[in-house]
Motif scaffolding. Structure first.
Motif, mmCIF file in Angstrom:
data_model
loop_
_atom_site.group_PDB
_atom_site.id
_atom_site.type_symbol
_atom_site.label_atom_id
_atom_site.label_comp_id
_atom_site.label_asym_id
_atom_site.label_seq_id
_atom_site.Cartn_x
_atom_site.Cartn_y
_atom_site.Cartn_z
ATOM 1 N N GLY A 284 11.693 47.829 49.551
ATOM 2 C CA GLY A 284 10.650 48.590 49.333
ATOM 3 C C GLY A 284 10.946 49.417 47.878
ATOM 4 N N ASP A 285 10.501 50.777 47.763
ATOM 5 C CA ASP A 285 10.749 51.599 46.683
ATOM 6 C C ASP A 285 11.736 51.834 46.018
ATOM 7 O OD1 ASP A 285 7.785 51.496 46.676
ATOM 8 O OD2 ASP A 285 7.451 53.272 47.732
ATOM 9 N N ALA A 286 13.143 51.504 46.788
ATOM 10 C CA ALA A 286 14.271 52.061 46.479
ATOM 11 C C ALA A 286 14.474 51.040 45.170
ATOM 12 C CB ALA A 286 15.196 51.619 47.285
ATOM 13 N N PRO A 287 15.506 51.639 44.284
ATOM 14 C CA PRO A 287 16.001 50.795 43.196
ATOM 15 C C PRO A 287 16.519 49.426 43.492
ATOM 16 C CG PRO A 287 16.814 53.138 42.877
ATOM 17 C CD PRO A 287 16.189 52.826 44.372
ATOM 18 N N ALA A 288 16.392 48.333 42.577
ATOM 19 C CA ALA A 288 17.083 47.311 43.014
ATOM 20 C C ALA A 288 18.490 47.065 42.821
ATOM 21 C CB ALA A 288 16.352 46.202 41.849
ATOM 22 N N ALA A 289 19.038 46.283 43.552
ATOM 23 C CA ALA A 289 20.439 46.229 43.217
ATOM 24 C C ALA A 289 20.712 44.702 42.873
ATOM 25 C CB ALA A 289 21.104 45.866 44.780
ATOM 26 N N TYR A 290 21.717 44.551 41.872
ATOM 27 C CA TYR A 290 21.978 43.567 41.000
ATOM 28 C C TYR A 290 23.017 42.726 41.480
ATOM 29 C CZ TYR A 290 18.266 45.478 37.985
ATOM 30 O OH TYR A 290 17.242 45.964 37.320
ATOM 31 N N ALA A 291 23.235 41.733 40.816
ATOM 32 C CA ALA A 291 24.501 40.692 41.117
ATOM 33 C C ALA A 291 24.904 39.819 40.204
ATOM 34 C CB ALA A 291 24.219 39.804 42.419
ATOM 35 N N LEU A 292 26.190 39.402 40.030
ATOM 36 C CA LEU A 292 26.540 38.302 39.159
ATOM 37 C C LEU A 292 26.573 37.091 40.197
ATOM 38 C CD1 LEU A 292 29.576 39.925 37.102
ATOM 39 C CD2 LEU A 292 27.233 39.021 36.258
ATOM 40 N N GLU A 293 26.452 35.928 39.684
ATOM 41 C CA GLU A 293 26.176 34.975 40.269
ATOM 42 C C GLU A 293 27.061 33.793 39.555
ATOM 43 O OE1 GLU A 293 22.641 33.432 41.935
ATOM 44 O OE2 GLU A 293 22.920 31.253 41.494
ATOM 45 N N GLY A 294 27.996 33.042 40.274
ATOM 46 C CA GLY A 294 28.672 31.624 39.927
ATOM 47 C C GLY A 294 27.929 30.577 40.757
ATOM 48 N N SER A 295 27.272 29.442 40.051
ATOM 49 C CA SER A 295 26.476 28.570 40.635
ATOM 50 C C SER A 295 27.137 27.118 40.601
ATOM 51 C CB SER A 295 24.998 28.568 40.022
ATOM 52 O OG SER A 295 24.372 29.915 39.649
ATOM 53 N N VAL A 296 26.905 26.307 41.523
ATOM 54 C CA VAL A 296 27.484 24.963 41.440
ATOM 55 C C VAL A 296 26.376 24.158 42.244
ATOM 56 C CG1 VAL A 296 29.238 23.392 42.344
ATOM 57 C CG2 VAL A 296 30.047 25.519 41.825
ATOM 58 N N ALA A 297 25.900 23.062 41.526
ATOM 59 C CA ALA A 297 24.758 22.606 41.825
ATOM 60 C C ALA A 297 24.957 21.501 42.906
ATOM 61 C CB ALA A 297 24.168 21.535 40.903
ATOM 62 N N ILE A 298 26.212 21.000 43.161
ATOM 63 C CA ILE A 298 26.360 19.859 44.202
ATOM 64 C C ILE A 298 27.518 20.311 45.024
ATOM 65 C CG2 ILE A 298 26.851 17.447 44.720
ATOM 66 C CD1 ILE A 298 24.098 17.817 43.462
ATOM 67 N N GLY A 299 27.107 20.612 46.419
ATOM 68 C CA GLY A 299 28.074 21.075 47.447
ATOM 69 C C GLY A 299 27.924 20.049 48.778
ATOM 70 N N GLY A 300 27.065 20.457 49.591
ATOM 71 C CA GLY A 300 26.754 19.438 50.775
ATOM 72 C C GLY A 300 25.782 18.437 50.367
ATOM 73 N N ALA A 301 25.142 18.630 49.040
ATOM 74 C CA ALA A 301 24.394 17.547 48.627
ATOM 75 C C ALA A 301 25.156 16.313 48.373
ATOM 76 C CB ALA A 301 23.516 17.774 47.383
ATOM 77 N N LEU A 302 26.605 16.444 48.164
ATOM 78 C CA LEU A 302 27.723 15.292 47.906
ATOM 79 C C LEU A 302 27.664 14.447 49.306
ATOM 80 C CD1 LEU A 302 29.708 13.841 46.133
ATOM 81 C CD2 LEU A 302 31.267 15.664 46.406
ATOM 82 N N VAL A 303 27.982 15.264 50.515
ATOM 83 C CA VAL A 303 27.924 14.501 51.790
ATOM 84 C C VAL A 303 26.578 13.761 51.979
ATOM 85 C CG1 VAL A 303 28.123 15.144 54.155
ATOM 86 C CG2 VAL A 303 29.511 16.440 52.643
ATOM 87 N N GLN A 304 25.468 14.324 51.425
ATOM 88 C CA GLN A 304 24.207 13.613 51.631
ATOM 89 C C GLN A 304 24.135 12.345 50.951
ATOM 90 O OE1 GLN A 304 20.671 15.883 50.658
ATOM 91 N NE2 GLN A 304 19.667 15.099 52.545
ATOM 92 N N TRP A 305 24.701 12.452 49.699
ATOM 93 C CA TRP A 305 24.658 11.326 48.537
ATOM 94 C C TRP A 305 25.608 10.249 49.414
ATOM 95 C CZ3 TRP A 305 29.034 9.648 45.651
ATOM 96 C CH2 TRP A 305 28.955 8.652 44.834
ATOM 97 N N LEU A 306 26.967 10.735 49.855
ATOM 98 C CA LEU A 306 27.669 9.629 50.642
ATOM 99 C C LEU A 306 26.899 9.023 51.783
ATOM 100 C CD1 LEU A 306 30.980 11.632 51.103
ATOM 101 C CD2 LEU A 306 30.417 9.894 49.434
ATOM 102 N N ARG A 307 25.983 9.614 52.434
ATOM 103 C CA ARG A 307 25.194 9.306 53.516
ATOM 104 C C ARG A 307 24.189 8.116 52.926
ATOM 105 N NH1 ARG A 307 21.482 13.333 56.690
ATOM 106 N NH2 ARG A 307 20.404 12.875 54.831
ATOM 107 N N ASP A 308 23.371 8.784 52.132
ATOM 108 C CA ASP A 308 22.169 7.944 51.686
ATOM 109 C C ASP A 308 22.076 7.048 50.551
ATOM 110 O OD1 ASP A 308 21.056 9.870 53.592
ATOM 111 O OD2 ASP A 308 20.278 11.157 52.244
ATOM 112 N N ASN A 309 23.230 7.576 49.664
ATOM 113 C CA ASN A 309 23.440 6.549 48.464
ATOM 114 C C ASN A 309 24.186 5.603 48.760
ATOM 115 O OD1 ASN A 309 21.854 9.199 47.585
ATOM 116 N ND2 ASN A 309 21.645 8.089 45.694
ATOM 117 N N LEU A 310 25.441 5.799 49.108
ATOM 118 C CA LEU A 310 26.581 5.001 49.193
ATOM 119 C C LEU A 310 26.768 4.363 50.504
ATOM 120 C CD1 LEU A 310 29.842 6.461 47.537
ATOM 121 C CD2 LEU A 310 27.878 5.233 46.527
ATOM 122 N N GLY A 311 26.215 4.932 51.829
ATOM 123 C CA GLY A 311 26.147 4.577 53.090
ATOM 124 C C GLY A 311 27.506 4.441 53.546
ATOM 125 N N ILE A 312 28.446 5.162 53.370
ATOM 126 C CA ILE A 312 29.656 5.157 54.149
ATOM 127 C C ILE A 312 29.822 5.735 55.382
ATOM 128 C CG2 ILE A 312 30.866 4.524 51.733
ATOM 129 C CD1 ILE A 312 32.081 7.376 51.538
#
Length: 373
Positions: A284-312
Motif C-alpha cells: 500500500g502506502d508504506a515505504p518500499a522494501a528492497y532486496a539484493l538478488e543473486g540470479s541463476v538462469a538455469i535450475g529446474g530448466a536443466l531437468v526439463q532439458w534432459l527430458r525434452d532435448n536429450l530424452g534421457i
C-alpha cells in the motif's frame, strides 16, 4: 511461471484448499531465443482457475480476493484496441537483445552505467532491451507504437489487462524494477532511462504497489466481481511468502532458475559484487522494501532439458532415480550456461559445457551432474 500456469486456493489459515496447474509451450525459434504464446498463457490461466474451483467445490463469489505472481522480465506487446499480441512473448532468459545491450553500454559508459538508478546491469535479462528489440525488428510492433495503439507489459500486466476486461494497464513496483526503466528511489518510470534504453514511455503501464485493491475481475466469468489486490514478481513473492520481512532475512528458490533474495529493508543497497538491487515489495502506502538478488538462469530448466532435448528421462522425477544409481558423478561436470552466466559474472557470451566424460560415462552420471549443477 516460466513453464506453467497455476491457480491455488488458500483458506484463511493459509492452507491450500485446491490447486490446478497446466504447462505451456516453450518456443525456441533459434539459438538463444525463448518465446511463449501470450494467448496460450491466458487460456491456461482460465483453465486452471476453473479446475481449481471445481476441485474445491467453490464458486468465484466464495473467493475473498485474487493475487498474481509471475515470471518477471518476460515481455509482451499487444494492440490496445483488439487485445491481440503483436508477437510472441520474449522470455526473460532470451538473449536476442545482446547487440542492443552492447550498444547501450558503449554509449552510456559501461555495463554498470545504469546501476545507481536501476540496480541492474545492462544485459539481455531485463525487459527494456527486449521491448526495444521488438520495436526495431517487428514491423507490427513498430507500427503500433507509432500509431499509439501498442501496450507493453510483463506477464503480470498482460494478465491484469485481460482480467480487467481490457480496462487496466498496470504493473507493480517489483516487476517494474526489472525493466531498466524505473528509478528505484522514486519508484516511477524515468524519462532519461527510457531515452537511454530507447523505448517510448507512452507504452508503459502505470506502476502500483504490491498490495492494494486494483479492480474487480471482469473476465473470466467464473471469478467475475472478485477483487484483484496483490501483484508480485515470482521471486519477490517467494521472499514474502517465506516471511522474510526483516533486513538480513533471505530465501533461495529452485524453480526454472535459482534465485537468492536478501531483504535489505528500506535501504537500497548497491552491490559491488555482481548482485542485483531490486524492489522486494511495497504494501500500500508504506515505504518500499528492497532486496539484493543473486540470479541463476538455469535450475529446474536443466531437468526439463534432459527430458525434452536429450530424452534421457520422460518425466522430471525420473532424474533423481537415475542419479541415485551411481555413487558419484564419475568426474562429469555440467555448467548449464544456456543463457550465459548470470550473477555475479553477467557473461552473456558464456555457453553450456559438459566435461569429464569417458567411455564409462552413462546417463546416470549426466543426471547426477545435472542435479549437482
Amino acid at each position: 511461471g516460466t513453464t506453467s500456469s497455476r491457480f491455488i486456493i488458500f483458506d484463511d489459515k493459509s492452507q491450500i484448499v485446491a490447486e490446478a496447474q497446466e504447462e505451456h509451450a516453450q518456443i525456441m525459434p533459434r539459438e538463444g531465443w525463448v518465446e511463449h504464446d501470450p494467448l496460450e498463457i491466458w487460456e491456461r490461466t482460465k483453465t486452471v482457475i476453473k479446475a481449481a474451483l471445481d476441485k474445491a467445490g467453490l464458486k468465484g463469489s466464495d473467493l475473498a480476493t485474487i493475487g498474481i505472481t509471475n515470471q518477471r522480465e518476460t515481455t509482451v506487446v499487444w494492440n490496445k484496441h483488439t487485445g491481440e499480441p503483436l508477437h510472441n512473448a520474449v522470455v526473460w532468459m532470451d538473449t536476442r537483445s545482446q547487440n542492443i545491450c552492447d550498444q547501450i553500454a558503449a554509449e552510456a559508459g559501461g555495463k554498470d552505467a545504469l546501476q545507481a538508478k536501476t540496480g541492474l546491469p545492462i544485459v539481455p535479462y531485463f525487459a527494456g532491451t527486449k521491448l526495444r528489440w521488438l520495436i526495431e525488428n517487428i514491423p507490427d510492433v513498430a507500427e503500433a507504437v507509432q500509431n499509439d495503439s501498442a501496450l507493453f507489459g510483463t506477464i503480470d500486466t498482460w494478465l491484469l489487462w485481460l482480467l480487467s476486461g481490457g480496462k487496466e494497464h498496470l504493473t507493480d513496483v517489483t516487476n517494474a524494477s526489472r525493466t531498466l526503466l524505473m528509478d528505484l528511489d522514486r519508484l516511477d518510470w524515468d524519462d532519461g532511462l527510457c531515452d537511454v534504453v530507447g523505448v517510448p514511455r507512452s507504452v508503459l503501464p502505470r506502476i502500483v504497489s504490491s498490495s492494494e485493491e486494483l479492480f474487480r475481475v471482469a473476465d473470466p466469468p467464473c471469478i467475475a466481481g472478485v477483487p484483484v489486490a496483490g501483484v508480485l514478481g515470482d521471486q519477490q513473492a517467494a521472499l514474502f511468502g517465506q516471511t522474510c520481512f526483516e533486513p538480513g532475512e533471505a530465501k533461495n528458490t529452485y524453480g526454472t532458475g535459482c534465485f537468492l533474495l536478501l531483504n535489505t529493508g528500506e535501504q537500497k543497497v548497491v552491490s559491488r559484487h555482481g548482485l542485483l538491487t531490486t524492489v522486494a515489495y511495497k504494501i500500500g502506502d508504506a515505504p518500499a522494501a528492497y532486496a539484493l538478488e543473486g540470479s541463476v538462469a538455469i535450475g529446474g530448466a536443466l531437468v526439463q532439458w534432459l527430458r525434452d532435448n536429450l530424452g534421457i528421462i520422460s518425466k522430471a522425477p525420473e532424474v533423481e532415480t537415475l542419479a541415485k544409481q551411481v555413487e558419484t558423478n564419475g568426474d562429469v561436470y555440467l555448467v548449464p550456461a544456456f543463457s550465459g552466466l548470470y550473477a555475479p559474472y553477467w557473461r552473456d557470451d558464456a555457453r553450456g559445457v559438459l566435461v569429464g566424460m569417458t567411455r564409462y560415462t552413462n546417463k546416470c552420471h549426466i543426471a547426477r551432474a545435472s542435479l549437482e549443477a
